[in-house]
Design an enzyme around this catalytic site. Structure first.
Site, PDB file in Angstrom:
ATOM      1  N   ASP A  83     -38.642 -43.541 -72.668  1.00 22.87           N
ATOM      2  CA  ASP A  83     -39.049 -44.078 -73.967  1.00 22.87           C
ATOM      3  C   ASP A  83     -40.326 -44.898 -73.927  1.00 22.87           C
ATOM      4  O   ASP A  83     -40.569 -45.742 -74.778  1.00 22.87           O
ATOM      5  CB  ASP A  83     -37.903 -44.950 -74.509  1.00 22.87           C
ATOM      6  CG  ASP A  83     -37.425 -45.951 -73.465  1.00 22.87           C
ATOM      7  OD1 ASP A  83     -38.219 -46.281 -72.570  1.00 22.87           O
ATOM      8  OD2 ASP A  83     -36.267 -46.401 -73.537  1.00 22.87           O
ATOM      9  N   GLU A 121     -33.398 -38.117 -70.155  1.00 20.48           N
ATOM     10  CA  GLU A 121     -32.816 -39.393 -70.627  1.00 20.48           C
ATOM     11  C   GLU A 121     -32.906 -39.483 -72.153  1.00 20.48           C
ATOM     12  O   GLU A 121     -33.374 -40.470 -72.729  1.00 20.48           O
ATOM     13  CB  GLU A 121     -33.504 -40.599 -69.979  1.00 20.48           C
ATOM     14  CG  GLU A 121     -32.690 -41.884 -70.012  1.00 20.48           C
ATOM     15  CD  GLU A 121     -33.453 -43.074 -69.427  1.00 20.48           C
ATOM     16  OE1 GLU A 121     -34.304 -43.649 -70.106  1.00 20.48           O
ATOM     17  OE2 GLU A 121     -33.195 -43.390 -68.260  1.00 20.48           O
ATOM     18  N   GLU A 132     -39.662 -49.258 -77.573  1.00 23.84           N
ATOM     19  CA  GLU A 132     -38.975 -48.124 -76.945  1.00 23.84           C
ATOM     20  C   GLU A 132     -37.996 -47.411 -77.872  1.00 23.84           C
ATOM     21  O   GLU A 132     -37.854 -46.186 -77.812  1.00 23.84           O
ATOM     22  CB  GLU A 132     -38.263 -48.573 -75.663  1.00 23.84           C
ATOM     23  CG  GLU A 132     -39.191 -48.963 -74.516  1.00 23.84           C
ATOM     24  CD  GLU A 132     -39.709 -50.395 -74.600  1.00 23.84           C
ATOM     25  OE1 GLU A 132     -39.359 -51.105 -75.582  1.00 23.84           O
ATOM     26  OE2 GLU A 132     -40.464 -50.818 -73.707  1.00 23.84           O
ATOM     27  N   HIS A 181     -38.845 -58.098 -68.243  1.00 27.50           N
ATOM     28  CA  HIS A 181     -40.193 -57.689 -68.678  1.00 27.50           C
ATOM     29  C   HIS A 181     -40.275 -57.245 -70.135  1.00 27.50           C
ATOM     30  O   HIS A 181     -41.337 -56.812 -70.583  1.00 27.50           O
ATOM     31  CB  HIS A 181     -40.697 -56.545 -67.798  1.00 27.50           C
ATOM     32  CG  HIS A 181     -39.940 -55.257 -67.995  1.00 27.50           C
ATOM     33  ND1 HIS A 181     -40.252 -54.365 -68.987  1.00 27.50           N
ATOM     34  CD2 HIS A 181     -38.888 -54.736 -67.349  1.00 27.50           C
ATOM     35  CE1 HIS A 181     -39.413 -53.334 -68.923  1.00 27.50           C
ATOM     36  NE2 HIS A 181     -38.578 -53.541 -67.938  1.00 27.50           N
ATOM     37  N   ARG A 218     -40.910 -56.634 -73.947  1.00 28.18           N
ATOM     38  CA  ARG A 218     -41.883 -57.186 -74.905  1.00 28.18           C
ATOM     39  C   ARG A 218     -41.224 -58.039 -75.991  1.00 28.18           C
ATOM     40  O   ARG A 218     -41.787 -59.042 -76.423  1.00 28.18           O
ATOM     41  CB  ARG A 218     -42.643 -56.031 -75.586  1.00 28.18           C
ATOM     42  CG  ARG A 218     -43.867 -55.570 -74.837  1.00 28.18           C
ATOM     43  CD  ARG A 218     -44.529 -54.413 -75.592  1.00 28.18           C
ATOM     44  NE  ARG A 218     -45.927 -54.233 -75.231  1.00 28.18           N
ATOM     45  CZ  ARG A 218     -46.347 -53.661 -74.106  1.00 28.18           C
ATOM     46  NH1 ARG A 218     -45.475 -53.231 -73.229  1.00 28.18           N
ATOM     47  NH2 ARG A 218     -47.642 -53.519 -73.868  1.00 28.18           N
ATOM     48  N   HIS A 270     -42.572 -59.178 -62.738  1.00 25.02           N
ATOM     49  CA  HIS A 270     -43.386 -58.093 -63.325  1.00 25.02           C
ATOM     50  C   HIS A 270     -44.836 -58.561 -63.476  1.00 25.02           C
ATOM     51  O   HIS A 270     -45.084 -59.741 -63.729  1.00 25.02           O
ATOM     52  CB  HIS A 270     -42.777 -57.743 -64.692  1.00 25.02           C
ATOM     53  CG  HIS A 270     -43.309 -56.483 -65.309  1.00 25.02           C
ATOM     54  ND1 HIS A 270     -44.589 -56.380 -65.815  1.00 25.02           N
ATOM     55  CD2 HIS A 270     -42.738 -55.271 -65.504  1.00 25.02           C
ATOM     56  CE1 HIS A 270     -44.767 -55.158 -66.306  1.00 25.02           C
ATOM     57  NE2 HIS A 270     -43.661 -54.457 -66.122  1.00 25.02           N
TER      58      HIS A 270
HETATM   59  C1  UD1 Z   1     -43.826 -50.520 -69.769  1.00 19.76           C
HETATM   60  C2  UD1 Z   1     -43.048 -49.754 -70.849  1.00 19.76           C
HETATM   61  C3  UD1 Z   1     -41.583 -50.159 -70.845  1.00 19.76           C
HETATM   62  C4  UD1 Z   1     -40.990 -50.012 -69.445  1.00 19.76           C
HETATM   63  C5  UD1 Z   1     -41.857 -50.779 -68.446  1.00 19.76           C
HETATM   64  C6  UD1 Z   1     -41.359 -50.568 -67.029  1.00 19.76           C
HETATM   65  C7  UD1 Z   1     -44.238 -49.206 -72.926  1.00 19.76           C
HETATM   66  C8  UD1 Z   1     -44.681 -49.678 -74.245  1.00 19.76           C
HETATM   67  N1  UD1 Z   1     -43.597 -50.104 -72.162  1.00 19.76           N
HETATM   68  O1  UD1 Z   1     -43.783 -51.883 -70.125  1.00 19.76           O
HETATM   69  O2  UD1 Z   1     -40.862 -49.329 -71.728  1.00 19.76           O
HETATM   70  O3  UD1 Z   1     -39.696 -50.558 -69.470  1.00 19.76           O
HETATM   71  O4  UD1 Z   1     -43.203 -50.299 -68.519  1.00 19.76           O
HETATM   72  O5  UD1 Z   1     -41.829 -51.554 -66.168  1.00 19.76           O
HETATM   73  O6  UD1 Z   1     -44.464 -48.076 -72.579  1.00 19.76           O
HETATM   74  N2  UD1 Z   1     -49.514 -54.369 -65.084  1.00 19.76           N
HETATM   75  C9  UD1 Z   1     -50.272 -54.440 -63.921  1.00 19.76           C
HETATM   76  N3  UD1 Z   1     -50.030 -53.514 -62.949  1.00 19.76           N
HETATM   77  C10 UD1 Z   1     -49.085 -52.551 -63.039  1.00 19.76           C
HETATM   78  C11 UD1 Z   1     -48.317 -52.492 -64.219  1.00 19.76           C
HETATM   79  C12 UD1 Z   1     -48.549 -53.398 -65.241  1.00 19.76           C
HETATM   80  O7  UD1 Z   1     -51.133 -55.303 -63.776  1.00 19.76           O
HETATM   81  O8  UD1 Z   1     -48.916 -51.760 -62.103  1.00 19.76           O
HETATM   82  C13 UD1 Z   1     -49.771 -55.361 -66.159  1.00 19.76           C
HETATM   83  C14 UD1 Z   1     -51.100 -55.057 -66.929  1.00 19.76           C
HETATM   84  O9  UD1 Z   1     -51.679 -56.272 -67.307  1.00 19.76           O
HETATM   85  C15 UD1 Z   1     -50.583 -54.307 -68.162  1.00 19.76           C
HETATM   86  C16 UD1 Z   1     -49.282 -55.064 -68.418  1.00 19.76           C
HETATM   87  O10 UD1 Z   1     -48.721 -55.320 -67.125  1.00 19.76           O
HETATM   88  O11 UD1 Z   1     -51.482 -54.367 -69.250  1.00 19.76           O
HETATM   89  C17 UD1 Z   1     -48.278 -54.353 -69.287  1.00 19.76           C
HETATM   90  O12 UD1 Z   1     -48.058 -53.006 -68.857  1.00 19.76           O
HETATM   91  P1  UD1 Z   1     -47.451 -51.953 -69.945  1.00 19.76           P
HETATM   92  O13 UD1 Z   1     -47.227 -50.655 -69.281  1.00 19.76           O
HETATM   93  O14 UD1 Z   1     -48.263 -51.966 -71.178  1.00 19.76           O
HETATM   94  O15 UD1 Z   1     -46.082 -52.643 -70.367  1.00 19.76           O
HETATM   95  P2  UD1 Z   1     -44.783 -52.926 -69.509  1.00 19.76           P
HETATM   96  O16 UD1 Z   1     -44.272 -54.260 -69.962  1.00 19.76           O
HETATM   97  O17 UD1 Z   1     -45.034 -52.707 -68.084  1.00 19.76           O
HETATM   98  N1  UDP Z   2     -37.891 -51.767 -59.499  1.00 20.07           N
HETATM   99  C1  UDP Z   2     -38.710 -51.779 -58.367  1.00 20.07           C
HETATM  100  N2  UDP Z   2     -39.306 -52.970 -58.014  1.00 20.07           N
HETATM  101  C2  UDP Z   2     -39.132 -54.116 -58.730  1.00 20.07           C
HETATM  102  C3  UDP Z   2     -38.311 -54.070 -59.902  1.00 20.07           C
HETATM  103  C4  UDP Z   2     -37.722 -52.866 -60.256  1.00 20.07           C
HETATM  104  O1  UDP Z   2     -38.885 -50.774 -57.688  1.00 20.07           O
HETATM  105  O2  UDP Z   2     -39.687 -55.155 -58.358  1.00 20.07           O
HETATM  106  C5  UDP Z   2     -37.236 -50.487 -59.874  1.00 20.07           C
HETATM  107  C6  UDP Z   2     -35.751 -50.595 -60.185  1.00 20.07           C
HETATM  108  O3  UDP Z   2     -34.970 -50.444 -59.017  1.00 20.07           O
HETATM  109  C7  UDP Z   2     -35.561 -49.475 -61.190  1.00 20.07           C
HETATM  110  C8  UDP Z   2     -36.872 -49.426 -61.935  1.00 20.07           C
HETATM  111  O4  UDP Z   2     -37.820 -50.079 -61.099  1.00 20.07           O
HETATM  112  O5  UDP Z   2     -35.411 -48.216 -60.541  1.00 20.07           O
HETATM  113  C9  UDP Z   2     -36.755 -50.134 -63.247  1.00 20.07           C
HETATM  114  O6  UDP Z   2     -38.015 -50.350 -63.769  1.00 20.07           O
HETATM  115  P1  UDP Z   2     -38.319 -51.458 -64.876  1.00 20.07           P
HETATM  116  O7  UDP Z   2     -37.279 -52.507 -64.849  1.00 20.07           O
HETATM  117  O8  UDP Z   2     -39.723 -51.852 -64.701  1.00 20.07           O
HETATM  118  O9  UDP Z   2     -38.272 -50.603 -66.231  1.00 20.07           O
HETATM  119  P2  UDP Z   2     -37.088 -50.147 -67.206  1.00 20.07           P
HETATM  120  O10 UDP Z   2     -36.058 -49.456 -66.396  1.00 20.07           O
HETATM  121  O11 UDP Z   2     -36.595 -51.370 -67.906  1.00 20.07           O
HETATM  122  O12 UDP Z   2     -37.782 -49.243 -68.153  1.00 20.07           O
END
Ligand code: UD1
Ligand code: UDP
Length: 375
Positions: A98, A120, A134, A212, A214, A245
């Site tokens: 999602d 999923e 999501e 993490h 939003r 995160h």
């Molecule tokens: C995203 C997904 C969320 C998912 C999550 C998993 C959307 C809208 N959100 O949220 O559904 O649960 O990923 O973790 O698709 N960043 C880094 N390095 C990284 C990753 C993220 O620096 O490797 C930082 C950046 O500043 C980035 C911010 O995190 O702009 C947010 O990343 P983003 O993918 O927009 O949102 P998530 O909260 O990670």
């Molecule tokens: N995970 C990881 N390292 C971390 C935190 C989570 O590898 O520091 C793994 C976790 O085991 C799971 C997945 O990331 O498989 C979940 O991702 P996240 O919580 O970012 O996203 P969501 O599942 O909420 O979309």
């Protein structure tokens, strides 16, 4: 005869984890040309998963920016993926979950009339703003997908209730396939290294935390952090281990409120293998993560879900998980109860996993073969 071309689209950590077992199985099967496309919605957090699962990336967009907005992310992914799909002309596109990547991937394929399979499918919280965005993303994907791979009966029912009946399959969640494969690799080659690295955690029962979402930014995260601070102060012998995160909206409150407490360990996001190893060694899990809600029951860990609503209600119904929201008192009280009531602890840690059995990728492979043979 030409091999049918299948594109997997992913961009975030959980998508890569959940796509890896399916993409690998389809590639090894030999009947398809498999193309993995990364949007690069995540960077560091994605790359470590690709390395662990040896998941090759054949095309990538590299869109991530610090503090990216949903509008920037959506438009750049839609535009980038549209160009890639136009060139590749696949027979089927697979998206997972999602995220913005999943929704934009499905939309880019739909605009070119390429069939979409959704891994999923059917999860619903019934609140468009939680999780945000999501819940909206997955509902919109369901409207344009051709194949719906649902993890549970409840997910199938949710789609049926929205009038979606064709090609809706209950297959389980690929997260359990990934978990079992991951634990196997760890057992063969990583156990001793992790035990030495995390010896400091293993002295006592410890709490694992992630967060993490939003919709919790702002007050929600402040409440979570203050609850953790109170737990740390009231239970000084209980380590709290928190891989934080990389989103700046998470990092800021967490480091401001929780730095300097002697039993709180704030660390960078863990590599997947380390994460599931630590999860396996933990005593209680406090999280808002979707994936961790699905993994923890396989390892017998009680989960306190720090969200107001969850689309993973199967864990709550089974007794593995309790919804504690972002309420400071509720989070503290439930941790206190689990630390002091062995009967409650046992009942929450022995409920079994309602999300999957490790055979989901095989089921998806066989459905896809059948679908493409009959197209
Ligand atoms: C995203 C997904 C969320 C998912 C999550 C998993 C959307 C809208 N959100 O949220 O559904 O649960 O990923 O973790 O698709 N960043 C880094 N390095 C990284 C990753 C993220 O620096 O490797 C930082 C950046 O500043 C980035 C911010 O995190 O702009 C947010 O990343 P983003 O993918 O927009 O949102 P998530 O909260 O990670
Ligand atoms: N995970 C990881 N390292 C971390 C935190 C989570 O590898 O520091 C793994 C976790 O085991 C799971 C997945 O990331 O498989 C979940 O991702 P996240 O919580 O970012 O996203 P969501 O599942 O909420 O979309």
């Amino acid at each position: 005869m030409r091999h049918k071309k299948i594109c997997f689209i992913f961009g975030t950590r959980p998508e890569a984890i959940k796509v890896a077992p399916v993409s690998t199985m389809l590639r090894r099967d030999g009947h398809f040309e498999v193309v993995n496309i990364s949007t690069g919605q995540h960077k560091e957090m994605l790359n470590q998963v690709l390395d662990f699962f040896n998941l090759p990336v054949n095309n990538s967009l590299d869109v991530m920016k610090v503090n990216q907005s949903l509008a920037y992310l959506s438009s750049s992914i839609l535009d980038g993926l549209s160009r890639v799909l136009e060139e590749l002309k696949p027979d089927l596109v697979l998206v997972q979950g999602d995220t913005t990547t999943a929704f934009m991937g499905a939309l880019a394929a739909f605009y070119q009339k390429i069939p979409v399979a959704h891994i999923e499918a059917g999860l619903r919280s019934f609140n468009l703003f939680s999780p945000f965005p999501e819940e909206a993303n997955r509902k919109m994907i369901s409207q344009i997908a051709n194949l719906h791979f649902c993890p549970t009966d409840k997910a199938v029912e949710n789609l049926n209730a929205e009038g979606i009946h064709n090609h809706v399959y209950k297959v389980g969640n690929t997260v359990v396939d990934a978990l079992l494969q991951g634990l196997d690799i760890i057992e063969q080659s990583m156990e001793e290294r992790f035990a030495a690295k995390y010896a400091y955690l293993l002295q006592n029962k410890f709490i694992l935390v992630t967060g993490h979402r939003r919709e919790s930014f702002g007050d929600g995260f402040l409440h979570i952090c203050h609850a953790l601070k109170k737990i740390a102060e009231k239970f000084p012998d209980t380590p709290i281990f928190y891989p934080v995160h990389l989103n700046p909206s998470v990092q800021k409150p967490v480091y401001e409120i929780l730095s300097g407490l002697h039993n709180v360990y704030l660390v960078s996001p863990l590599e997947y293998a380390e994460m599931i190893w630590v999860l396996n060694k933990s005593y209680i899990v406090l999280t808002d993560s979707g994936g961790i809600q699905e993994e923890a029951p396989s390892l017998g860990k009680p989960i306190l879900v720090m969200r107001e609503v969850t689309e993973r209600s199967e864990g709550i119904d089974a007794g593995n998980a309790v919804l504690v929201g972002t309420d400071q008192e509720l989070i503290f009280n439930w941790v206190e109860r689990l630390l002091s009531d062995p009967q409650l602890y046992t009942s929450m840690s022995t409920a079994g996993n309602p999300y999957g059995d490790g055979l989901t990728s095989e089921r998806i492979l066989s459905i896809i073969k059948n679908y493409l043979d009959n197209e």
